[in-house]
Enzyme design. Structure first.
Site, PDB file in Angstrom:
ATOM      1  N   ASP A  98       1.014  -1.099   0.047  1.00  0.00           N
ATOM      2  CA  ASP A  98       0.071   0.017   0.101  1.00  0.00           C
ATOM      3  C   ASP A  98       0.953   1.001   0.048  1.00  0.00           C
ATOM      4  O   ASP A  98       1.941   1.448   0.791  1.00  0.00           O
ATOM      5  CB  ASP A  98      -0.741  -0.090   1.278  1.00  0.00           C
ATOM      6  CG  ASP A  98      -1.868   1.248   1.248  1.00  0.00           C
ATOM      7  OD1 ASP A  98      -2.968   1.024   0.345  1.00  0.00           O
ATOM      8  OD2 ASP A  98      -1.741   2.233   1.762  1.00  0.00           O
ATOM      9  N   LEU A  99       0.687   2.282  -0.969  1.00  0.00           N
ATOM     10  CA  LEU A  99       1.340   3.459  -1.112  1.00  0.00           C
ATOM     11  C   LEU A  99       1.403   4.453  -0.019  1.00  0.00           C
ATOM     12  O   LEU A  99       0.327   4.759   0.438  1.00  0.00           O
ATOM     13  CB  LEU A  99       1.363   4.009  -2.599  1.00  0.00           C
ATOM     14  CG  LEU A  99       1.556   3.005  -3.789  1.00  0.00           C
ATOM     15  CD1 LEU A  99       1.290   3.851  -4.855  1.00  0.00           C
ATOM     16  CD2 LEU A  99       2.778   2.544  -3.890  1.00  0.00           C
ATOM     17  N   ASP A 128      -4.323   2.382  -4.833  1.00  0.00           N
ATOM     18  CA  ASP A 128      -2.763   2.581  -4.700  1.00  0.00           C
ATOM     19  C   ASP A 128      -2.388   1.161  -3.891  1.00  0.00           C
ATOM     20  O   ASP A 128      -1.251   1.303  -3.390  1.00  0.00           O
ATOM     21  CB  ASP A 128      -2.296   3.658  -3.711  1.00  0.00           C
ATOM     22  CG  ASP A 128      -3.181   3.700  -2.453  1.00  0.00           C
ATOM     23  OD1 ASP A 128      -4.067   2.925  -2.328  1.00  0.00           O
ATOM     24  OD2 ASP A 128      -2.401   4.546  -1.685  1.00  0.00           O
TER      25      ASP A 128
END
Length: 428
Positions: free
Chosen positions: A308-309, A351
């Site tokens: 997960d960004l 994302d």
């Protein structure tokens, strides 16, 4: 549909062709059989006329030689008798015209023929030979036309005048039996040759016309049954001697190639993320299940990484979605270029990414995790003059250490990822 059309649909092209050839052969045999009598009779007439003409000329030359020597009537009759003896199957008679009979004497046969035979009188008047069949015998009447040598003795006639005729009678059986035998043999040989030619044509047509069509049909059936488009190389390499079939095969292969390309595009569209070019959630779930099954069978390890960004939302809020899309695209390219070919990389959310790494154990998973983190953090883009980058939180799940089912591993990786995110926020 027309019942007749339904009936014909039950037969193959080869069967219809064979039936057509058999009908053609039967018609040809019947025509030859019906024409054989006419051919036999015409051949008999021609052969008899040729033989009778030669015999008549031979008799005339013999008689002419006797007359030149000054032989009398009895000597001439002896010559005819000897010819009868030499050719016992042929009846030979001399018929004098009236002027010649007055000069050299009359015979009963000549008188009877001149008075009662229309054919003899016809030849004497026209000077043309005559051939006619009567019962089981063939009659040939040959005119004796006076020439320059004849008028030296026959002073009461002129050159070109018909002095008489030679009447020859042949038995038809003597000619018909051998001729019929020969003609029958010729017909049989012709029939055998015709049959062989038709069979050769049938097999050639079946090999170079029907077989390519059957190949096309098999490809179509394969496509219908398997829902897959097979390779067209074998079909293209098969010999097609007919130009139309060659064009049909080429067009079919081109169509299959276009369909295959379209199918691949549709598969990519259904399996890949449109923005990044990475695999999507649907493809990942299917592949994860297959890879997990393979790992169980061969007792291999599998590592699942969920990413997960970090810092992605502020970029979207500050610079707009164009900047966020550019970062996602750059990350997709970097992961595809820097990770292994057998690693499965998918974008499963806005994302969020997952990476499935087959045959990686716990030690290798730690190194792989650091590689992923470094790759993402070092990926930067320049957007509207600004250099942008993001970080990431990563959760790792190992088979069989953390579970043996896909859901178990996904849940474990998800919890590990959020734990990593909370830890990083705490550090921040």
């Amino acid at each position: 549909m027309n019942p007749l059309a339904l009936t014909f649909r039950r037969f193959s092209i080869a069967q219809l062709l064979l039936a057509a050839l058999m009908v053609l052969l039967t018609c040809a045999a019947m025509a030859i059989y019906l024409a054989s009598d006419i051919l036999t009779q015409r051949s008999i007439d021609e052969l008899a006329a040729k033989q009778a003409r030669k015999t008549s000329q031979l008799i005339f030359q013999s008689l002419y030689g006797v007359m030149q020597k000054g032989w009398i009537k009895h000597d001439i009759q002896d010559v005819v008798t000897r010819i009868h003896y030499t050719l016992p199957e042929i009846d030979i008679h001399l018929v004098r015209n009236k002027k010649l009979a007055e000069m050299f004497g009359e015979s009963e046969y000549s008188l009877e023929q001149r008075e009662h035979s229309a054919q003899v009188n016809q030849v004497m008047e026209s000077g043309q030979e005559l051939l006619r069949a009567e019962a089981d015998r063939l009659h040939f009447i040959y005119p004796l036309v006076a020439d320059e040598g004849c008028i030296k003795c026959h002073t009461n006639v002129q050159e070109g005048y018909v002095n008489g005729v030679i009447h020859i009678t042949f038995p038809l059986k003597e000619l018909k039996v051998p001729l019929s035998f020969a003609l029958t043999n010729i017909i049989h040989i012709f029939g055998v040759i015709t049959l062989l030619i038709l069979l050769i044509q049938f097999f050639v047509f079946r090999r170079f016309f029907v077989q390519p069509i059957m190949n096309l049909t098999e490809h179509i059936l394969t496509i219908r049954e398997t829902r897959e488009l097979p390779s067209q190389k074998t079909l293209r390499d098969s010999p097609t001697w007919f130009r139309e079939l060659h064009h049909l095969t080429e067009n079919f292969c081109d169509l299959m190639q276009n369909l295959n390309s379209a199918q691949n595009r549709l598969r990519d569209q259904s399996e890949r993320d449109e923005l990044t070019g990475l695999f999507n959630r649907r493809f990942f779930n299917r592949t994860f299940a297959a890879e997990l099954s393979r790992a169980k069978r061969y007792k291999h390890s599998v590592a699942l990484f969920m990413l997960d960004l970090n810092g992605f939302k502020p970029i979207n809020d500050t610079y707009g979605h164009g900047a966020g899309d550019a970062i996602l695209q750059a990350l997709g390219r970097e992961m595809q270029n820097k990770l292994r070919d057998n690693d499965i990389i998918a974008r499963v959310g806005g994302d969020e990414f997952v990476v499935l790494a087959p045959e990686i154990g716990s030690q290798g998973a730690s190194q792989f995790e650091e590689k992923l983190r470094s790759l993402i953090e070092q990926t930067t883009i320049v957007y509207e003059g600004e250099q942008l980058s993001v970080g990431t939180s990563i959760g790792v799940a190992l088979y069989p250490d953390h579970g043996d089912e896909a859901k178990q591993l996904l849940d474990f990786a998800d919890e590990a990822m959020y734990a990593d995110k909370r830890r990083r926020k705490g550090l921040a």
